[in-house]
Design a protein around this motif. Structure first.
Motif, PDB file in Angstrom:
ATOM      1  N   MET A   1       0.409  -4.967   3.433  1.00 51.02           N
ATOM      2  CA  MET A   1      -1.029  -4.728   3.468  1.00 51.02           C
ATOM      3  C   MET A   1      -1.622  -5.241   4.773  1.00 51.02           C
ATOM      4  N   HIS A   2      -1.157  -6.394   5.235  1.00 53.23           N
ATOM      5  CA  HIS A   2      -1.644  -6.893   6.531  1.00 53.23           C
ATOM      6  C   HIS A   2      -1.317  -5.901   7.641  1.00 53.23           C
ATOM      7  N   ASP A   3      -0.124  -5.351   7.619  1.00 55.46           N
ATOM      8  CA  ASP A   3       0.260  -4.380   8.648  1.00 55.46           C
ATOM      9  C   ASP A   3      -0.591  -3.118   8.568  1.00 55.46           C
ATOM     10  N   ALA A   4      -1.002  -2.752   7.337  1.00 57.38           N
ATOM     11  CA  ALA A   4      -1.805  -1.536   7.165  1.00 57.38           C
ATOM     12  C   ALA A   4      -3.270  -1.738   7.544  1.00 57.38           C
ATOM     13  N   LEU A   5      -3.735  -2.992   7.511  1.00 60.46           N
ATOM     14  CA  LEU A   5      -5.128  -3.309   7.834  1.00 60.46           C
ATOM     15  C   LEU A   5      -5.139  -4.119   9.129  1.00 60.46           C
ATOM     16  N   PRO A   6      -5.245  -3.480  10.271  1.00 58.39           N
ATOM     17  CA  PRO A   6      -5.073  -4.176  11.560  1.00 58.39           C
ATOM     18  C   PRO A   6      -5.998  -5.365  11.764  1.00 58.39           C
ATOM     19  N   GLY A   7      -7.195  -5.336  11.208  1.00 57.92           N
ATOM     20  CA  GLY A   7      -8.123  -6.440  11.431  1.00 57.92           C
ATOM     21  C   GLY A   7      -8.030  -7.544  10.399  1.00 57.92           C
ATOM     22  N   SER A   8      -7.069  -7.459   9.482  1.00 51.06           N
ATOM     23  CA  SER A   8      -6.994  -8.426   8.388  1.00 51.06           C
ATOM     24  C   SER A   8      -6.375  -9.742   8.830  1.00 51.06           C
ATOM     25  N   LYS A   9      -6.604 -10.774   8.020  1.00 53.16           N
ATOM     26  CA  LYS A   9      -5.990 -12.082   8.205  1.00 53.16           C
ATOM     27  C   LYS A   9      -5.244 -12.444   6.923  1.00 53.16           C
ATOM     28  N   LEU A  10      -3.958 -12.789   7.070  1.00 48.05           N
ATOM     29  CA  LEU A  10      -3.111 -13.083   5.920  1.00 48.05           C
ATOM     30  C   LEU A  10      -2.877 -14.580   5.789  1.00 48.05           C
ATOM     31  N   VAL A  11      -3.229 -15.119   4.609  1.00 46.59           N
ATOM     32  CA  VAL A  11      -2.979 -16.517   4.272  1.00 46.59           C
ATOM     33  C   VAL A  11      -1.806 -16.543   3.305  1.00 46.59           C
ATOM     34  N   VAL A  12      -0.757 -17.271   3.648  1.00 44.90           N
ATOM     35  CA  VAL A  12       0.466 -17.307   2.851  1.00 44.90           C
ATOM     36  C   VAL A  12       0.650 -18.684   2.237  1.00 44.90           C
ATOM     37  N   GLN A  13       0.911 -18.718   0.952  1.00 40.01           N
ATOM     38  CA  GLN A  13       1.302 -19.958   0.288  1.00 40.01           C
ATOM     39  C   GLN A  13       2.823 -19.986   0.243  1.00 40.01           C
ATOM     40  N   ASP A  14       3.414 -20.730   1.145  1.00 40.50           N
ATOM     41  CA  ASP A  14       4.862 -20.773   1.300  1.00 40.50           C
ATOM     42  C   ASP A  14       5.477 -21.578   0.161  1.00 40.50           C
TER      43      ASP A  14
ATOM     44  N   PRO B   1       0.783  -1.236   0.000  1.00 39.06           N
ATOM     45  CA  PRO B   1       0.000   0.000   0.000  1.00 39.06           C
ATOM     46  C   PRO B   1       0.812   1.280   0.000  1.00 39.06           C
ATOM     47  N   THR B   2       2.120   1.215   0.260  1.00 41.10           N
ATOM     48  CA  THR B   2       2.907   2.439   0.368  1.00 41.10           C
ATOM     49  C   THR B   2       4.016   2.549  -0.667  1.00 41.10           C
ATOM     50  N   ILE B   3       4.409   1.475  -1.294  1.00 41.58           N
ATOM     51  CA  ILE B   3       5.518   1.499  -2.244  1.00 41.58           C
ATOM     52  C   ILE B   3       5.143   2.306  -3.489  1.00 41.58           C
ATOM     53  N   SER B   4       6.091   3.084  -4.028  1.00 40.94           N
ATOM     54  CA  SER B   4       5.829   3.817  -5.268  1.00 40.94           C
ATOM     55  C   SER B   4       5.805   2.834  -6.432  1.00 40.94           C
TER      56      SER B   4
ATOM     57  N   LEU C   1      -3.184   6.994  -2.166  1.00 38.84           N
ATOM     58  CA  LEU C   1      -3.986   7.225  -0.966  1.00 38.84           C
ATOM     59  C   LEU C   1      -3.459   6.374   0.188  1.00 38.84           C
ATOM     60  N   LYS C   2      -3.304   6.966   1.348  1.00 35.61           N
ATOM     61  CA  LYS C   2      -2.810   6.231   2.499  1.00 35.61           C
ATOM     62  C   LYS C   2      -3.870   5.248   2.993  1.00 35.61           C
ATOM     63  N   ILE C   3      -3.462   4.003   3.173  1.00 33.97           N
ATOM     64  CA  ILE C   3      -4.366   2.946   3.604  1.00 33.97           C
ATOM     65  C   ILE C   3      -4.144   2.685   5.094  1.00 33.97           C
ATOM     66  N   THR C   4      -5.205   2.819   5.879  1.00 38.32           N
ATOM     67  CA  THR C   4      -5.108   2.618   7.330  1.00 38.32           C
ATOM     68  C   THR C   4      -6.024   1.517   7.848  1.00 38.32           C
ATOM     69  N   GLY C   5      -7.037   1.161   7.061  1.00 36.86           N
ATOM     70  CA  GLY C   5      -7.982   0.144   7.508  1.00 36.86           C
ATOM     71  C   GLY C   5      -8.960   0.625   8.551  1.00 36.86           C
ATOM     72  N   LYS C   6      -9.003   1.904   8.800  1.00 35.55           N
ATOM     73  CA  LYS C   6      -9.890   2.437   9.835  1.00 35.55           C
ATOM     74  C   LYS C   6     -11.349   2.136   9.494  1.00 35.55           C
ATOM     75  N   ASN C   7     -12.036   1.537  10.449  1.00 37.36           N
ATOM     76  CA  ASN C   7     -13.475   1.226  10.364  1.00 37.36           C
ATOM     77  C   ASN C   7     -13.804   0.123   9.359  1.00 37.36           C
ATOM     78  N   LEU C   8     -12.788  -0.558   8.824  1.00 33.44           N
ATOM     79  CA  LEU C   8     -13.047  -1.670   7.909  1.00 33.44           C
ATOM     80  C   LEU C   8     -13.348  -2.941   8.690  1.00 33.44           C
ATOM     81  N   PRO C   9     -14.244  -3.771   8.191  1.00 31.69           N
ATOM     82  CA  PRO C   9     -14.400  -5.113   8.770  1.00 31.69           C
ATOM     83  C   PRO C   9     -13.171  -5.951   8.434  1.00 31.69           C
ATOM     84  N   PRO C  10     -13.017  -7.146   9.009  1.00 28.25           N
ATOM     85  CA  PRO C  10     -11.844  -7.977   8.723  1.00 28.25           C
ATOM     86  C   PRO C  10     -11.735  -8.309   7.236  1.00 28.25           C
ATOM     87  N   VAL C  11     -10.548  -8.098   6.679  1.00 28.70           N
ATOM     88  CA  VAL C  11     -10.269  -8.364   5.270  1.00 28.70           C
ATOM     89  C   VAL C  11      -9.409  -9.623   5.174  1.00 28.70           C
ATOM     90  N   LEU C  12      -9.713 -10.495   4.215  1.00 28.16           N
ATOM     91  CA  LEU C  12      -8.973 -11.733   4.022  1.00 28.16           C
ATOM     92  C   LEU C  12      -7.947 -11.536   2.907  1.00 28.16           C
TER      93      LEU C  12
END
Length: 546
Positions: free
Chosen positions: A452-465, A243-246, A423-434
């Motif tokens: 993006m997970h760090d920017a959206l505090p209520g999110s859950k990150l699924v990683v395919q390692d 969300p922040t990288i140019s 636009l700065k992404i903060t996740g304020k007032n968003l429901p949990p994002v997957l």
């Protein structure tokens, strides 16, 4: 040359609206009341006459060019929908779908994605696809130079003396865009597209929407969530742009990740020397790649049924696509083997037409530039590009200059990028994002998913390692797809704590096979498609963020 480029750039600038454009300049109060007059049209649904999915309905929606002037000039967005069939009390509202790009069509998505999940869940949603403003079936369809990608293009490698040709080509493209589309291009940013999503929501007559987006669609979704958090019910982001990288720095990151994927391809091919006969170590395979490229510099291959010839630029475009989808590796290895061991160019011609041949116009390229070049302040000095990209090329030579020239129009783009960035992404007032992210994704590197997970505090990150698909859902991986289904079913989320809530295993590497061209070569070449592959093709790439 610099004087000529400056004149081209100045000519393009005459058509600009002046000043900085982007989120800061076009912002309207976010999350405003539903009664705000957006000047939009109404949806009138009719059959799409789609024989594959007869229930599919189509419509056009009128929206403002500039949301700061909602009563001003209008454009139209093309939509389709696959209506929910569950009982009314079980329905969960519309889910808007975007595959990325920027600028890729989403009209294929309702029929396809709804068919990838259990019917008892799919039937509870209205599946909504759309063509982003200025693209595909939306009105107008922006074309800047229909022949920009015609073969044979100048060599991408700067040591081949083609930099002046590419600079002129890129500057001319920016000028062509401004000459015809100065009234629309400054209003094709991610923020503008996010406001279109809310216009669609209003026209659908609902308070909240669900959303699935892949690749650039993750920027679109997170931007919508930032502007209109109270209108989000559920949101899934797959293969994530940080969300922040140019955008300039994002492309540099892509260069490094594509190099890793090419190295992985070379290692896989070397282990299958009994099939491809290109050498038993990765360096030998990479040398084979460069041998073919050098040969095409001297004698380009036939591109039929596409026009023109396959030179080194077209060859590179054919091979970089393997970074998006490793199911292409057998065909790519066959291209090298056939060319070097049998002097056979047929596999190359087929692969080029499947993966890299241009369409009838410049496709989503105007939308790509309109978003990326406008949303950030790009370097405008060729001397900076030349020195900086040389540093990247020193460690990531496979893709750096290919990617550089693809993005070079941003050097001359007539609409100055927003110094504040996206636009700065903060996740304020968003429901949990997957969130879904593969660790080896070259187009949207792993760092973006973490950011993006760090920017959206209520999110859950699924990683395919170890996964490397670009857009990792719907490839038959139950661990991933079942997580998506559970979330759509009732909002269930992985329960893991920390930055990674759930880890899934990658798919197995493809079996090494020699992809023999069919005997009726002419028929096979005619059947080879240009442009993106359909999502049902196992080698398809969706949501290409170049």
């Amino acid at each position: 040359m610099r004087k000529a480029i400056a004149l081209l750039s100045a000519a393009a600038a005459v058509a600009t609206l002046g000043g900085i454009v982007g989120p800061a300049a076009s912002a309207v109060e976010p999350d405003g009341p539903d009664l705000v007059d957006t000047g939009q049209g109404k949806l009138v649904w009719s059959s799409c006459n789609d024989t594959t999915t007869p229930a599919l309905q189509c419509a056009m929606l009128e929206v403002p060019v500039d949301y700061a002037d909602p009563r001003g000039r209008k454009i139209k967005i093309k939509l389709n929908r696959l209506p929910a069939t569950a009982p009314k009390d079980k329905q969960q509202g519309p889910i808007l779908l975007n595959p990325g790009g920027p600028g890729d069509s989403g009209l294929w998505m309702p029929g396809y994605i709804s068919g990838q999940i259990p019917a008892d869940v799919a039937s509870t949603y209205d599946w909504i696809g759309f063509d982003p403003r200025g693209t595909n079936g939306s009105d107008p369809h922006v074309v800047c130079d229909a022949h920009y990608f015609d073969a044979e293009r100048p060599d991408y490698q700067v040591d081949q003396g083609t930099s002046k040709a590419w600079l002129k080509k890129a500057a001319g493209y920016a000028a062509d865009c401004a000459a015809d589309w100065s009234w629309l291009l400054p209003h094709m940013t991610t923020v503008d597209n996010a406001r279109d999503l809310d216009s669609i929501r209003r026209a659908l007559g609902v308070t909240k929407i669900n959303f699935y987006g892949g690749s650039w669609g993750t920027s679109l979704g997170s931007t919508y969530g930032q502007l209109f958090p109270s209108h989000v019910r559920r949101m899934v982001l797959d293969s994530i742009v940080g969300p922040t990288i140019s955008w300039y720095d994002h492309n540099v990151l892509q260069d490094r990740e594509h190099q890793r994927r090419f190295d992985a391809f070379a290692d896989w091919t070397a282990k299958a020397d009994s099939v491809y006969h290109l050498g038993t170590d990765a360096k030998a395979v990479e040398q084979a790649y460069h041998q073919v490229e050098d040969a095409l510099r001297k004698e380009p291959a036939d591109a039929a049924p596409s026009t023109g010839k396959i030179g080194p630029a077209e060859f590179e475009d054919t091979f970089y696509s393997g970074g998006y989808n490793f199911l292409r590796w057998p065909r790519m290895a066959t291209v090298l083997s056939a060319y070097l061991n049998q002097h056979d160019t047929r596999p190359l011609t087929i692969a080029y037409n499947k993966y890299a041949a241009p369409g009838a116009d410049d496709g989503a390229f105007p939308a790509y530039n309109a978003a990326q070049c406008t949303e950030n302040a790009w370097p405008r000095d060729w001397e900076f590009w030349k020195k900086d990209q040389a540093k990247v090329d020193a460690t990531a030579p496979f893709y750096t200059y290919n990617n550089m020239w693809y993005n070079a129009a941003c050097m001359f783009w007539p609409y100055q990028g927003n110094p504040a960035g996206r636009l700065k992404i903060t996740g304020k007032n968003l429901p949990p994002v997957l969130l879904f992210q593969a660790t080896e994704d070259a187009a949207t590197p792993y760092q973006g998913g973490l950011a993006m997970h760090d920017a959206l505090p209520g999110s859950k990150l699924v990683v395919q390692d170890g996964g490397s698909f670009h857009e990792i859902l719907f490839h038959g991986n139950a661990c991933l797809d079942d997580t998506f289904t559970a979330y759509l079913r009732d909002g269930s989320l992985p329960q893991g704590k920390g930055r990674i809530a759930k880890t899934c295993a990658p798919e197995a590497d493809p079996t090494p096979v020699y992809v023999t061209p069919p005997p009726a070569t002419a028929k096979a070449l005619t059947a080879a498609r240009t442009g993106p592959l359909p999502p049902t093709d196992p080698e398809a790439v969706r949501g290409v963020l170049r």
